[in-house]
Design a protein around this motif. Structure first.
Motif, PDB file in Angstrom:
ATOM      1  N   GLY A  76       5.753   5.104  19.958  1.00 30.72           N
ATOM      2  CA  GLY A  76       5.486   3.703  19.667  1.00 30.72           C
ATOM      3  C   GLY A  76       4.150   3.242  20.222  1.00 30.72           C
ATOM      4  N   VAL A  77       3.829   3.675  21.435  1.00 31.96           N
ATOM      5  CA  VAL A  77       2.541   3.322  22.032  1.00 31.96           C
ATOM      6  C   VAL A  77       1.395   3.954  21.239  1.00 31.96           C
ATOM      7  N   ILE A  78       1.555   5.214  20.860  1.00 30.68           N
ATOM      8  CA  ILE A  78       0.514   5.885  20.070  1.00 30.68           C
ATOM      9  C   ILE A  78       0.335   5.204  18.716  1.00 30.68           C
ATOM     10  N   PHE A  79       1.439   4.844  18.079  1.00 36.20           N
ATOM     11  CA  PHE A  79       1.358   4.168  16.779  1.00 36.20           C
ATOM     12  C   PHE A  79       0.709   2.800  16.917  1.00 36.20           C
ATOM     13  N   ASN A  80       1.052   2.091  17.976  1.00 35.30           N
ATOM     14  CA  ASN A  80       0.464   0.770  18.188  1.00 35.30           C
ATOM     15  C   ASN A  80      -1.036   0.875  18.446  1.00 35.30           C
ATOM     16  N   LEU A  81      -1.424   1.774  19.327  1.00 36.46           N
ATOM     17  CA  LEU A  81      -2.846   1.904  19.652  1.00 36.46           C
ATOM     18  C   LEU A  81      -3.649   2.559  18.530  1.00 36.46           C
ATOM     19  N   GLY A  82      -3.022   3.459  17.787  1.00 39.23           N
ATOM     20  CA  GLY A  82      -3.755   4.184  16.748  1.00 39.23           C
ATOM     21  C   GLY A  82      -3.757   3.521  15.390  1.00 39.23           C
ATOM     22  N   VAL A  83      -2.730   2.700  15.092  1.00 37.82           N
ATOM     23  CA  VAL A  83      -2.621   2.104  13.757  1.00 37.82           C
ATOM     24  C   VAL A  83      -2.730   0.579  13.811  1.00 37.82           C
ATOM     25  N   TYR A  84      -1.849  -0.062  14.556  1.00 44.09           N
ATOM     26  CA  TYR A  84      -1.810  -1.524  14.539  1.00 44.09           C
ATOM     27  C   TYR A  84      -3.000  -2.173  15.245  1.00 44.09           C
ATOM     28  N   TYR A  85      -3.343  -1.671  16.410  1.00 48.37           N
ATOM     29  CA  TYR A  85      -4.398  -2.326  17.180  1.00 48.37           C
ATOM     30  C   TYR A  85      -5.754  -2.312  16.460  1.00 48.37           C
ATOM     31  N   PRO A  86      -6.194  -1.194  15.872  1.00 48.69           N
ATOM     32  CA  PRO A  86      -7.479  -1.229  15.153  1.00 48.69           C
ATOM     33  C   PRO A  86      -7.459  -2.128  13.913  1.00 48.69           C
ATOM     34  N   LEU A  87      -6.302  -2.384  13.345  1.00 50.45           N
ATOM     35  CA  LEU A  87      -6.210  -3.178  12.116  1.00 50.45           C
ATOM     36  C   LEU A  87      -5.750  -4.609  12.376  1.00 50.45           C
ATOM     37  N   ARG A  88      -5.790  -5.072  13.610  1.00 51.70           N
ATOM     38  CA  ARG A  88      -5.207  -6.377  13.947  1.00 51.70           C
ATOM     39  C   ARG A  88      -5.929  -7.556  13.324  1.00 51.70           C
ATOM     40  N   HIS A  89      -7.212  -7.436  13.012  1.00 47.94           N
ATOM     41  CA  HIS A  89      -7.965  -8.553  12.434  1.00 47.94           C
ATOM     42  C   HIS A  89      -8.201  -8.377  10.931  1.00 47.94           C
ATOM     43  N   ARG A  90      -7.513  -7.454  10.327  1.00 52.31           N
ATOM     44  CA  ARG A  90      -7.643  -7.218   8.892  1.00 52.31           C
ATOM     45  C   ARG A  90      -6.553  -7.963   8.140  1.00 52.31           C
ATOM     46  N   SER A  91      -6.648  -7.914   6.828  1.00 53.03           N
ATOM     47  CA  SER A  91      -5.587  -8.504   6.015  1.00 53.03           C
ATOM     48  C   SER A  91      -4.353  -7.601   6.075  1.00 53.03           C
ATOM     49  N   PHE A  92      -3.296  -8.020   5.415  1.00 54.22           N
ATOM     50  CA  PHE A  92      -2.045  -7.262   5.485  1.00 54.22           C
ATOM     51  C   PHE A  92      -2.092  -5.957   4.702  1.00 54.22           C
ATOM     52  N   LEU A  93      -2.950  -5.831   3.698  1.00 58.01           N
ATOM     53  CA  LEU A  93      -2.960  -4.644   2.839  1.00 58.01           C
ATOM     54  C   LEU A  93      -3.328  -3.359   3.590  1.00 58.01           C
ATOM     55  N   PRO A  94      -4.385  -3.317   4.417  1.00 55.12           N
ATOM     56  CA  PRO A  94      -4.653  -2.080   5.159  1.00 55.12           C
ATOM     57  C   PRO A  94      -3.529  -1.684   6.111  1.00 55.12           C
ATOM     58  N   VAL A  95      -2.841  -2.669   6.673  1.00 56.88           N
ATOM     59  CA  VAL A  95      -1.728  -2.357   7.575  1.00 56.88           C
ATOM     60  C   VAL A  95      -0.564  -1.763   6.793  1.00 56.88           C
ATOM     61  N   ILE A  96      -0.287  -2.301   5.623  1.00 57.44           N
ATOM     62  CA  ILE A  96       0.782  -1.745   4.786  1.00 57.44           C
ATOM     63  C   ILE A  96       0.444  -0.318   4.379  1.00 57.44           C
ATOM     64  N   ILE A  97      -0.791  -0.082   3.984  1.00 56.11           N
ATOM     65  CA  ILE A  97      -1.208   1.272   3.601  1.00 56.11           C
ATOM     66  C   ILE A  97      -1.109   2.218   4.801  1.00 56.11           C
ATOM     67  N   ALA A  98      -1.465   1.734   5.992  1.00 55.57           N
ATOM     68  CA  ALA A  98      -1.373   2.567   7.190  1.00 55.57           C
ATOM     69  C   ALA A  98       0.074   2.916   7.520  1.00 55.57           C
ATOM     70  N   THR A  99       1.003   1.963   7.344  1.00 55.60           N
ATOM     71  CA  THR A  99       2.406   2.279   7.626  1.00 55.60           C
ATOM     72  C   THR A  99       2.977   3.245   6.591  1.00 55.60           C
ATOM     73  N   ILE A 100       2.541   3.131   5.349  1.00 55.37           N
ATOM     74  CA  ILE A 100       2.976   4.103   4.332  1.00 55.37           C
ATOM     75  C   ILE A 100       2.430   5.483   4.671  1.00 55.37           C
ATOM     76  N   GLY A 101       1.177   5.536   5.120  1.00 53.46           N
ATOM     77  CA  GLY A 101       0.590   6.813   5.536  1.00 53.46           C
ATOM     78  C   GLY A 101       1.311   7.408   6.730  1.00 53.46           C
ATOM     79  N   ALA A 102       1.677   6.566   7.698  1.00 54.41           N
ATOM     80  CA  ALA A 102       2.426   7.055   8.851  1.00 54.41           C
ATOM     81  C   ALA A 102       3.797   7.562   8.426  1.00 54.41           C
ATOM     82  N   SER A 103       4.415   6.899   7.468  1.00 59.04           N
ATOM     83  CA  SER A 103       5.708   7.347   6.949  1.00 59.04           C
ATOM     84  C   SER A 103       5.588   8.732   6.323  1.00 59.04           C
ATOM     85  N   ILE A 104       4.568   8.926   5.523  1.00 64.43           N
ATOM     86  CA  ILE A 104       4.358  10.227   4.887  1.00 64.43           C
ATOM     87  C   ILE A 104       4.067  11.294   5.935  1.00 64.43           C
TER      88      ILE A 104
END
Length: 127
Positions: A76-104
């Motif tokens: 969870g910490v790795i996912f937060n620091l590696g995916v959510y934290y860098p995308l925190r000031h972006r729109s929702f679309l890059p975050v959705i794409i990142a979560t789909i990528g993490a799922s894959i």
């Protein structure tokens, strides 16, 4: 009567797991305003960590549970620091794409390591 009790407790256990996953969805959605499409894979990784520690390594259940919990906290910490934290000031679309990528990534990693056969975690009690 034994079958009714077994079905009752099995239903309560499975319902509890579904409730925890749903709470995870709500918690992440409230925090980020984005649905995490990798939530099911996080649950799968937690289950596979428990199987690795308890079945493959033969460690006791209590130790396996604590190590799986610690492993998921680390993931969870790795996912937060590696995916959510860098995308925190972006729109929702890059975050959705990142979560789909993490799922894959998570599902294919477990598939590559263990293959398509289901893993069995023995119960705590003798039946």
């Amino acid at each position: 009567m034994d079958l009714v009790l077994q079905l009752l407790f099995t239903g309560i256990g499975i319902g509890s797991v579904y409730a925890l996953v749903a709470l995870g969805f709500v918690l992440i959605f409230r925090a980020t305003n984005v649905v995490n499409f990798a939530q099911g894979e996080f649950s799968m990784v937690a289950a596979y960590l428990m199987v690795v520690f308890a079945v493959d390594l033969g460690w006791p259940y209590w130790l396996s549970f604590l190590l799986a919990l610690a492993g998921m906290a680390l993931l969870g910490v790795i996912f937060n620091l590696g995916v959510y934290y860098p995308l925190r000031h972006r729109s929702f679309l890059p975050v959705i794409i990142a979560t789909i990528g993490a799922s894959i990534l998570l599902s294919n990693s477990v598939l590559a390591i263990y293959g398509p056969q289901p893993q069995v975690l023995e119960g705590w009690f003798e039946t």
